[in-house]
Design a protein around this motif. Structure first.
Motif, PDB file in Angstrom:
ATOM      1  N   GLN A 146       5.687  11.342  -0.121  1.00 43.03           N
ATOM      2  CA  GLN A 146       4.577  12.288  -0.092  1.00 43.03           C
ATOM      3  C   GLN A 146       3.878  12.206   1.265  1.00 43.03           C
ATOM      4  O   GLN A 146       3.612  11.117   1.768  1.00 43.03           O
ATOM      5  N   LEU A 147       3.588  13.360   1.824  1.00 47.05           N
ATOM      6  CA  LEU A 147       2.807  13.469   3.054  1.00 47.05           C
ATOM      7  C   LEU A 147       1.691  14.466   2.792  1.00 47.05           C
ATOM      8  O   LEU A 147       1.952  15.570   2.318  1.00 47.05           O
ATOM      9  N   PHE A 148       0.432  14.074   3.063  1.00 49.79           N
ATOM     10  CA  PHE A 148      -0.632  15.049   2.840  1.00 49.79           C
ATOM     11  C   PHE A 148      -1.818  14.803   3.757  1.00 49.79           C
ATOM     12  O   PHE A 148      -2.098  13.680   4.174  1.00 49.79           O
ATOM     13  N   GLY A 149      -2.507  15.894   4.039  1.00 49.20           N
ATOM     14  CA  GLY A 149      -3.702  15.905   4.871  1.00 49.20           C
ATOM     15  C   GLY A 149      -4.082  17.346   5.145  1.00 49.20           C
ATOM     16  O   GLY A 149      -3.676  18.255   4.417  1.00 49.20           O
ATOM     17  N   HIS A 150      -4.843  17.567   6.206  1.00 50.40           N
ATOM     18  CA  HIS A 150      -5.381  18.897   6.475  1.00 50.40           C
ATOM     19  C   HIS A 150      -4.275  19.907   6.747  1.00 50.40           C
ATOM     20  O   HIS A 150      -3.552  19.819   7.733  1.00 50.40           O
ATOM     21  N   HIS A 151      -4.123  20.859   5.821  1.00 48.29           N
ATOM     22  CA  HIS A 151      -3.195  21.977   5.938  1.00 48.29           C
ATOM     23  C   HIS A 151      -1.729  21.596   5.819  1.00 48.29           C
ATOM     24  O   HIS A 151      -0.856  22.450   6.052  1.00 48.29           O
ATOM     25  N   VAL A 152      -1.431  20.365   5.452  1.00 50.62           N
ATOM     26  CA  VAL A 152      -0.038  19.962   5.218  1.00 50.62           C
ATOM     27  C   VAL A 152       0.012  19.033   4.025  1.00 50.62           C
ATOM     28  O   VAL A 152      -0.659  17.998   4.011  1.00 50.62           O
ATOM     29  N   ALA A 153       0.789  19.412   3.009  1.00 51.77           N
ATOM     30  CA  ALA A 153       1.036  18.519   1.876  1.00 51.77           C
ATOM     31  C   ALA A 153       2.429  18.812   1.342  1.00 51.77           C
ATOM     32  O   ALA A 153       2.729  19.951   0.966  1.00 51.77           O
ATOM     33  N   LEU A 154       3.285  17.780   1.338  1.00 52.67           N
ATOM     34  CA  LEU A 154       4.628  17.905   0.794  1.00 52.67           C
ATOM     35  C   LEU A 154       4.892  16.758  -0.162  1.00 52.67           C
ATOM     36  O   LEU A 154       4.506  15.610   0.100  1.00 52.67           O
ATOM     37  N   ASN A 155       5.577  17.077  -1.258  1.00 54.37           N
ATOM     38  CA  ASN A 155       5.984  16.095  -2.251  1.00 54.37           C
ATOM     39  C   ASN A 155       7.478  16.261  -2.479  1.00 54.37           C
ATOM     40  O   ASN A 155       7.936  17.323  -2.933  1.00 54.37           O
ATOM     41  N   CYS A 156       8.245  15.244  -2.134  1.00 53.63           N
ATOM     42  CA  CYS A 156       9.705  15.327  -2.138  1.00 53.63           C
ATOM     43  C   CYS A 156      10.277  14.300  -3.102  1.00 53.63           C
ATOM     44  O   CYS A 156      10.007  13.097  -2.975  1.00 53.63           O
ATOM     45  N   LEU A 157      11.076  14.760  -4.073  1.00 53.16           N
ATOM     46  CA  LEU A 157      11.706  13.900  -5.079  1.00 53.16           C
ATOM     47  C   LEU A 157      13.218  14.011  -4.937  1.00 53.16           C
ATOM     48  O   LEU A 157      13.762  15.123  -4.816  1.00 53.16           O
ATOM     49  N   LEU A 158      13.897  12.879  -4.976  1.00 52.87           N
ATOM     50  CA  LEU A 158      15.346  12.834  -4.850  1.00 52.87           C
ATOM     51  C   LEU A 158      15.937  12.088  -6.034  1.00 52.87           C
ATOM     52  O   LEU A 158      15.462  11.007  -6.403  1.00 52.87           O
ATOM     53  N   ILE A 159      16.975  12.663  -6.643  1.00 54.11           N
ATOM     54  CA  ILE A 159      17.780  11.961  -7.660  1.00 54.11           C
ATOM     55  C   ILE A 159      19.239  12.205  -7.316  1.00 54.11           C
ATOM     56  O   ILE A 159      19.767  13.307  -7.531  1.00 54.11           O
TER      57      ILE A 159
ATOM     58  N   ARG B 229       0.822  -1.216   0.000  1.00 55.28           N
ATOM     59  CA  ARG B 229       0.000   0.000   0.000  1.00 55.28           C
ATOM     60  C   ARG B 229       0.855   1.265   0.000  1.00 55.28           C
ATOM     61  O   ARG B 229       0.441   2.313  -0.511  1.00 55.28           O
ATOM     62  N   LEU B 230       2.027   1.175   0.552  1.00 51.55           N
ATOM     63  CA  LEU B 230       2.894   2.334   0.718  1.00 51.55           C
ATOM     64  C   LEU B 230       3.574   2.750  -0.586  1.00 51.55           C
ATOM     65  O   LEU B 230       3.816   3.943  -0.805  1.00 51.55           O
ATOM     66  N   SER B 231       3.868   1.804  -1.466  1.00 50.14           N
ATOM     67  CA  SER B 231       4.821   2.022  -2.549  1.00 50.14           C
ATOM     68  C   SER B 231       4.159   2.123  -3.921  1.00 50.14           C
ATOM     69  O   SER B 231       3.282   1.330  -4.263  1.00 50.14           O
ATOM     70  N   TYR B 232       4.634   3.113  -4.709  1.00 47.58           N
ATOM     71  CA  TYR B 232       4.148   3.357  -6.067  1.00 47.58           C
ATOM     72  C   TYR B 232       5.344   3.576  -6.986  1.00 47.58           C
ATOM     73  O   TYR B 232       6.463   3.838  -6.526  1.00 47.58           O
ATOM     74  N   ALA B 233       5.095   3.512  -8.282  1.00 44.32           N
ATOM     75  CA  ALA B 233       6.137   3.855  -9.248  1.00 44.32           C
ATOM     76  C   ALA B 233       6.497   5.326  -9.115  1.00 44.32           C
ATOM     77  O   ALA B 233       5.678   6.153  -8.682  1.00 44.32           O
TER      78      ALA B 233
ATOM     79  N   ASN C 201      -1.847  11.133   5.229  1.00 43.76           N
ATOM     80  CA  ASN C 201      -1.452  10.002   4.400  1.00 43.76           C
ATOM     81  C   ASN C 201       0.010  10.125   4.009  1.00 43.76           C
ATOM     82  O   ASN C 201       0.508  11.237   3.771  1.00 43.76           O
ATOM     83  N   PHE C 202       0.680   8.982   3.924  1.00 41.68           N
ATOM     84  CA  PHE C 202       2.101   8.966   3.577  1.00 41.68           C
ATOM     85  C   PHE C 202       2.334   7.890   2.529  1.00 41.68           C
ATOM     86  O   PHE C 202       1.817   6.776   2.645  1.00 41.68           O
ATOM     87  N   ALA C 203       3.122   8.216   1.504  1.00 42.31           N
ATOM     88  CA  ALA C 203       3.407   7.262   0.425  1.00 42.31           C
ATOM     89  C   ALA C 203       4.850   7.409  -0.044  1.00 42.31           C
ATOM     90  O   ALA C 203       5.457   8.485   0.080  1.00 42.31           O
TER      91      ALA C 203
END
Length: 414
Positions: free
Chosen positions: A198-211, A102-106, A182-184
């Motif tokens: 990714q972390l998101f919910g009420h008043h907090v949403a962050l999307n972090c990409l690392l290469i 459930r946690l992991s996506y492409a 929610n966390f993914a």
């Protein structure tokens, strides 16, 4: 006039706005929200936008190429790659096989575009923190901590605590609590290949990409209702105060004629606004959730026309807006934004003196920053107030979610 207090706008416990939600958790409210007079129309509108193939926010509908290049970070500018990978590996090791599924996506999965900032859970992406064993939840938050600056992580956690404080104020702790997020994970944690979280919910949403040594944290949505905790174990927490003050000082530093040109509407709820300019949930925000492909024309004044003192204050606003980034990536991002000041626009809605509520947007080919004061959702103020605000940070022209860099990474020769 005294500064308005959020406590002047608390609903009575038996008011239908809060009473009808009492006892609902995130999952039961997710269904009930579809039929709510406030949330239902928003959900319908957002469902039409997700999942559309990702293109990126633009100012004119044309994607500008060549803005983002995948190269290794210079010494001192690197992301905390090893710490992030170690934290992600620990989280995966602690999770059960079902939780890992459930946690992991492409890394380029459309689910990355499913984030939203309201209290209702429109999309159940990844794992829900308030449903996890404490050690798994703590491991997820440890990855967030390993990825952000100390002050950035402190801000995120304080916003989550404010959400819990609000849930206690209105007696809806199952719906709004410190861990109702929610966390993914996206991609496989790696020292070299693209992945993120990714972390998101009420008043907090962050999307972090690392290469490798490069990091993109975008889109980011951070907000608060109210903006302080005045009771309990976290009493004294305050958020966004300096950014708001610097924005007011910036407006004061503009010559009268330039300030007049920056103001596109004089009132936050302005009768001269065209139809659709006010969104029931986003209000004046244009770059919020599900707006990954929106066309947002430039408005206001060019930053290059501002006097030096105003640009200095703008630098503070920008630096504070990207403060979630660790030191190296933060320096890179600040340089990137400043290098485009010649084609950057600044616009304002509302007043700017005293305790006036307001909205502003900074927009260029490489950044959109928004701050908007809002009406009440779980407080009953009918007009925008300084104690409820939303902020948005995006990377237009295709690099939200680091997507422009991911495309370069997957197409590079072996």
């Amino acid at each position: 006039m005294p500064t308005p207090s959020f406590r002047d706008y608390l609903y009575q416990p038996d008011h239908p706005r809060v009473a009808k939600l009492r006892g609902l958790d995130a999952r039961s409210y997710a269904e009930a929200a579809k039929h709510d007079s406030f949330a239902g129309p928003m959900i319908e509108g957002w469902n039409r936008l997700y999942p559309q193939p990702f293109v990126g926010v633009t100012n004119d509908g044309l994607l500008r190429e060549g803005l983002f290049t995948l190269t290794e970070a210079q010494p001192g500018d690197e992301a905390p790659t090893s710490d992030m990978v170690a934290a992600a590996d620990k989280l995966l090791a602690l999770a059960s096989p079902a939780q890992r599924d459930r946690l992991s996506y492409a890394v380029d999965a459309p689910e990355w575009q499913s984030w939203a900032n309201p209290e209702f859970m429109q999309h159940d992406t990844g794992l829900r923190l308030d449903e996890l064993e404490p050690w798994i939840r703590d491991a997820a938050l440890a990855l967030v901590e390993a990825s952000l600056s100390p002050e950035g992580y402190s801000l995120v956690r304080n916003l989550m605590r404010i959400n819990g404080f609000l849930g206690q104020l209105v007696d809806l702790p199952l719906l709004m609590n410190e861990h109702s997020y929610n966390f993914a994970l996206y991609g496989v944690p790696s020292e070299t290949e693209p992945w993120g979280w990714q972390l998101f919910g009420h008043h907090v949403a962050l999307n972090c990409l690392l290469i490798g040594s490069r990091m993109v944290v975008s889109p980011v949505f951070l907000g608060a209702e109210p903006d302080v905790i005045d009771d309990g174990p976290h009493q004294g927490v305050k958020v966004f105060k300096e950014r708001i003050q610097w924005a007011r000082e910036l407006m004061a530093a503009l010559p009268d004629s330039l300030r007049a040109d920056a103001v596109v509407f004089h009132h936050l709820q302005d009768a001269s606004m065209p139809e659709g300019r006010l969104h029931p949930g986003d209000e004046r925000h244009l770059a919020g959730c599900f707006q990954d492909n929106r066309v947002i024309p430039y408005e206001g004044i060019r930053v290059s026309s501002m006097p030096a003192i105003a640009v200095e204050l703008l630098d503070r606003v920008v630096d504070d807006s990207i403060a979630c980034l660790p030191a190296g990536p933060r320096a890179v991002r600040l340089r990137e934004i400043q290098e485009h000041y010649g084609e950057t626009w600044f616009s304002w809605i509302g007043g700017w003196q005293g305790d006036d509520a307001f909205y502003f947007r900074l927009q260029s080919p490489v950044v959109i920053l928004e701050l908007d004061h809002h009406t009440g959702v779980f407080l009953n103020n009918q007009h925008p107030a300084p104690f409820h605000m939303h902020t948005v940070l995006r990377t237009p022209n295709g690099n939200d979610y680091g997507r422009a860099l991911v495309q370069q990474a997957v197409s590079r020769p072996e």
